[in-house]
Design a protein around this motif. Structure first.
Motif, PDB file in Angstrom:
ATOM      1  N   ALA A   1       0.961  -0.993  -6.039  1.00 56.49           N
ATOM      2  CA  ALA A   1      -0.380  -1.467  -5.800  1.00 56.49           C
ATOM      3  C   ALA A   1      -0.600  -2.861  -5.991  1.00 56.49           C
ATOM      4  CB  ALA A   1      -1.487  -0.613  -6.182  1.00 56.49           C
ATOM      5  N   ALA A   2      -0.083  -3.170  -6.945  1.00 57.21           N
ATOM      6  CA  ALA A   2      -0.514  -4.915  -7.396  1.00 57.21           C
ATOM      7  C   ALA A   2       0.543  -5.650  -6.536  1.00 57.21           C
ATOM      8  CB  ALA A   2      -0.221  -5.145  -8.762  1.00 57.21           C
TER       9      ALA A   2
ATOM     10  N   GLU B   1     -12.214  -8.340   0.729  1.00 47.94           N
ATOM     11  CA  GLU B   1     -11.679  -7.465  -0.039  1.00 47.94           C
ATOM     12  C   GLU B   1     -11.268  -6.134   0.587  1.00 47.94           C
ATOM     13  OE1 GLU B   1     -13.369  -5.778  -4.339  1.00 47.94           O
ATOM     14  OE2 GLU B   1     -15.018  -6.239  -2.895  1.00 47.94           O
ATOM     15  N   ALA B   2     -11.961  -5.607   1.537  1.00 47.01           N
ATOM     16  CA  ALA B   2     -11.581  -4.473   2.278  1.00 47.01           C
ATOM     17  C   ALA B   2     -10.276  -4.505   2.641  1.00 47.01           C
ATOM     18  CB  ALA B   2     -12.489  -4.105   3.539  1.00 47.01           C
ATOM     19  N   GLU B   3      -9.617  -5.578   2.998  1.00 49.09           N
ATOM     20  CA  GLU B   3      -8.089  -5.721   3.479  1.00 49.09           C
ATOM     21  C   GLU B   3      -7.283  -5.589   1.970  1.00 49.09           C
ATOM     22  OE1 GLU B   3      -8.340  -7.926   7.437  1.00 49.09           O
ATOM     23  OE2 GLU B   3      -7.476  -8.949   5.942  1.00 49.09           O
ATOM     24  N   GLU B   4      -7.808  -6.282   1.009  1.00 48.36           N
ATOM     25  CA  GLU B   4      -7.094  -6.121  -0.400  1.00 48.36           C
ATOM     26  C   GLU B   4      -6.950  -4.484  -0.723  1.00 48.36           C
ATOM     27  OE1 GLU B   4      -8.430  -8.222  -3.917  1.00 48.36           O
ATOM     28  OE2 GLU B   4      -9.297  -9.805  -2.606  1.00 48.36           O
ATOM     29  N   LEU B   5      -8.066  -3.866  -0.748  1.00 48.04           N
ATOM     30  CA  LEU B   5      -8.323  -2.667  -1.083  1.00 48.04           C
ATOM     31  C   LEU B   5      -7.265  -1.537  -0.281  1.00 48.04           C
ATOM     32  CD1 LEU B   5     -11.905  -2.141  -2.096  1.00 48.04           C
ATOM     33  CD2 LEU B   5     -10.063  -2.617  -3.456  1.00 48.04           C
ATOM     34  N   ALA B   6      -7.176  -2.055   0.786  1.00 45.48           N
ATOM     35  CA  ALA B   6      -6.413  -1.261   2.059  1.00 45.48           C
ATOM     36  C   ALA B   6      -4.931  -1.174   1.397  1.00 45.48           C
ATOM     37  CB  ALA B   6      -6.451  -1.620   3.486  1.00 45.48           C
ATOM     38  N   LEU B   7      -4.495  -2.547   1.229  1.00 42.00           N
ATOM     39  CA  LEU B   7      -3.159  -2.650   0.791  1.00 42.00           C
ATOM     40  C   LEU B   7      -2.910  -2.114  -0.742  1.00 42.00           C
ATOM     41  CD1 LEU B   7      -2.335  -6.267   2.118  1.00 42.00           C
ATOM     42  CD2 LEU B   7      -1.417  -4.317   2.834  1.00 42.00           C
ATOM     43  N   ASP B   8      -3.910  -2.179  -1.411  1.00 37.99           N
ATOM     44  CA  ASP B   8      -3.732  -1.667  -2.845  1.00 37.99           C
ATOM     45  C   ASP B   8      -3.525   0.090  -2.478  1.00 37.99           C
ATOM     46  OD1 ASP B   8      -4.938  -0.019  -5.250  1.00 37.99           O
ATOM     47  OD2 ASP B   8      -4.970  -2.127  -6.121  1.00 37.99           O
TER      48      ASP B   8
ATOM     49  N   ASN C   1      -0.482   4.777  -3.132  1.00 38.02           N
ATOM     50  CA  ASN C   1      -0.077   6.063  -2.714  1.00 38.02           C
ATOM     51  C   ASN C   1       1.642   6.071  -2.444  1.00 38.02           C
ATOM     52  OD1 ASN C   1      -2.186   7.995  -2.242  1.00 38.02           O
ATOM     53  ND2 ASN C   1      -3.152   6.202  -1.575  1.00 38.02           N
ATOM     54  N   LEU C   2       1.921   4.938  -2.023  1.00 40.78           N
ATOM     55  CA  LEU C   2       3.426   4.798  -1.680  1.00 40.78           C
ATOM     56  C   LEU C   2       4.219   4.873  -3.025  1.00 40.78           C
ATOM     57  CD1 LEU C   2       6.183   4.300  -0.550  1.00 40.78           C
ATOM     58  CD2 LEU C   2       5.706   1.753  -0.345  1.00 40.78           C
TER      59      LEU C   2
ATOM     60  N   GLN D   1       1.563  10.007   3.539  1.00 39.42           N
ATOM     61  CA  GLN D   1       0.753  10.086   4.745  1.00 39.42           C
ATOM     62  C   GLN D   1      -0.671   9.095   4.304  1.00 39.42           C
ATOM     63  OE1 GLN D   1       1.207  11.048   7.885  1.00 39.42           O
ATOM     64  NE2 GLN D   1      -0.347   9.535   8.107  1.00 39.42           N
ATOM     65  N   ARG D   2      -1.059   9.415   3.052  1.00 42.44           N
ATOM     66  CA  ARG D   2      -2.540   8.331   2.807  1.00 42.44           C
ATOM     67  C   ARG D   2      -1.868   7.135   2.642  1.00 42.44           C
ATOM     68  NH1 ARG D   2      -5.134  11.177  -2.734  1.00 42.44           N
ATOM     69  NH2 ARG D   2      -6.227   9.210  -2.424  1.00 42.44           N
ATOM     70  N   ALA D   3      -0.669   6.573   2.257  1.00 45.98           N
ATOM     71  CA  ALA D   3      -0.481   5.349   2.357  1.00 45.98           C
ATOM     72  C   ALA D   3      -0.396   4.717   3.966  1.00 45.98           C
ATOM     73  CB  ALA D   3       1.219   5.008   1.792  1.00 45.98           C
ATOM     74  N   ILE D   4       0.060   5.585   4.627  1.00 44.86           N
ATOM     75  CA  ILE D   4       0.341   4.955   6.338  1.00 44.86           C
ATOM     76  C   ILE D   4      -1.083   5.022   6.591  1.00 44.86           C
ATOM     77  CG2 ILE D   4       0.764   5.890   8.582  1.00 44.86           C
ATOM     78  CD1 ILE D   4       3.495   7.084   6.982  1.00 44.86           C
ATOM     79  N   ASP D   5      -1.832   5.934   6.411  1.00 41.96           N
ATOM     80  CA  ASP D   5      -3.280   5.796   6.909  1.00 41.96           C
ATOM     81  C   ASP D   5      -4.074   4.553   6.326  1.00 41.96           C
ATOM     82  OD1 ASP D   5      -2.966   8.225   8.202  1.00 41.96           O
ATOM     83  OD2 ASP D   5      -4.019   9.541   6.582  1.00 41.96           O
ATOM     84  N   ALA D   6      -3.831   4.257   4.948  1.00 47.00           N
ATOM     85  CA  ALA D   6      -4.231   3.040   4.334  1.00 47.00           C
ATOM     86  C   ALA D   6      -4.329   2.026   5.376  1.00 47.00           C
ATOM     87  CB  ALA D   6      -3.945   2.672   3.025  1.00 47.00           C
TER      88      ALA D   6
END
Length: 337
Positions: free
Chosen positions: A189-190, A203-210, A215-216, A307-312
């Motif tokens: 995540a980090a 921040e929304a993009e930070e959190l999406a990549l996190d 999840n990965l 799938q959650r990782a991909i959706d993010a």
């Protein structure tokens, strides 16, 4: 950002090759930093560190930093040193893990502790942690320092949590997920999130990549724990059944224990306590895990997190970086098949 829907699927054999190709020029810069910063006037330090760093690992975590930066269109160079810091954190934890676990094999090679002993291995791990923090300080970004230092603390907490849960047959699935979320997923995540920081994105993009990395990382560890019971040593890069012999209660064991008969549960209690760890006991454990579909269901959970990782990262614009990051998730799952 343009919304795009992706699905975790098995079209052919997924590969890390698209991500490796995507980040190759940047990775050359990262490798140069790694090589430079693992040097020391004490010859044992680069010798021992180089044994693991040059030992055939995919460098997936620093690649995720670089790929995330590409996804955001970042054109600077700050991420090179930070990706190196991520790799040093990861390598340090591997050195310490092998000492804690008493492992003799990693990625098909003798572990550093097996060659140089535990004291030297722990101390070189400490050296690499220090190098990682030097690189973070040199970057000068307080937010980056906060993210990576917090991840380092969480990883250590996860390792201690796992140590205290060793040989605990009553371990809950919730605590198991808490352990792998800390010891594995926190650095994934980090590694992804810091790319958004250096690219100065919202921040929304930070959190999406996190969320993508977290999840990965969970999916990656679930698959690792599943294939410990179904793969040969040359596939795993460690001895098959290591988790079983070390008394690690992973999700396949949690599920098999919950679904077993009284006789099965008695076997698991003896095995995890260290009283049933012969080759025939491992074979019996594998048979119980297969009979209860514990590996199948562990991998089903891995696909869910994948799938959650991909959706993010769904909202990010399509392109080579996004496609490579999606395929990296598919690769993480496909290792078990």
């Amino acid at each position: 950002m343009t919304a795009t829907v992706h699905r975790l699927e098995t079209r052919g054999q997924p590969s890390l090759d698209p991500m490796i190709a995507l980040v190759a020029p940047d990775m050359n810069q990262v490798n140069a930093v790694i090589l430079d910063r693992m040097q020391s006037r004490i010859p044992l330090i680069p010798e021992l560190a180089g044994h693991l760093i040059a030992g055939g690992g995919k460098r997936m975590r620093p690649m995720l930093t670089l790929a995330s930066a590409r996804l955001l269109g970042y054109t600077g160079t700050r991420h090179h040193r930070l990706a190196a810091a991520v790799e040093f954190i990861h390598t340090a934890t591997l050195l310490h893990d092998d000492v804690v676990d008493g492992s003799d094999l990693r990625r098909g090679r003798r572990t550093a502790n097996n060659i140089w002993g535990n004291p030297a291995t722990v101390l070189v791990g400490d050296f690499l942690f220090s190098r990682a923090f030097e690189l973070m300080v040199e970057d000068g970004g307080l937010k980056v320092l906060k993210i990576l230092s917090a991840a380092s603390a969480v990883i250590a907490e996860g390792e201690v949590n796992q140590l205290t849960a060793q040989r605990l047959i009553g371990l809950s699935e919730e605590r198991y997920l808490d352990i792998i979320g800390a010891k594995t997923a926190a650095l994934f995540a980090a590694a992804c999130r810091i790319a958004a920081v250096v690219a100065e994105r919202v921040e929304a993009e930070e959190l999406a990549l996190d969320a993508y990395g977290r999840n990965l990382g969970i999916a990656f560890q679930l698959v690792d724990d599943a294939i410990d019971y179904v793969s040969e040593a040359q596939v795993m890069g460690k001895d098959a059944g290591d988790d079983f012999r070390e008394g690690k209660v992973t999700l396949p064991v949690i599920l098999a224990y919950a679904r077993g008969s009284a006789e099965d549960r008695a076997f698991w209690e003896a095995a995890i306590a260290g009283r049933r760890v012969a080759d025939e006991d491992l074979a019996h454990a594998v048979a119980l895990i297969r009979r209860t579909h514990a590996v199948d269901d562990t991998l089903a959970r891995a696909r869910h997190y994948g799938q959650r990782a991909i959706d993010a990262i769904g909202p990010f614009a399509s392109g080579a970086a996004k496609a490579a990051m999606v395929e990296a998730v598919e690769f993480a799952i496909a290792r078990a098949y």
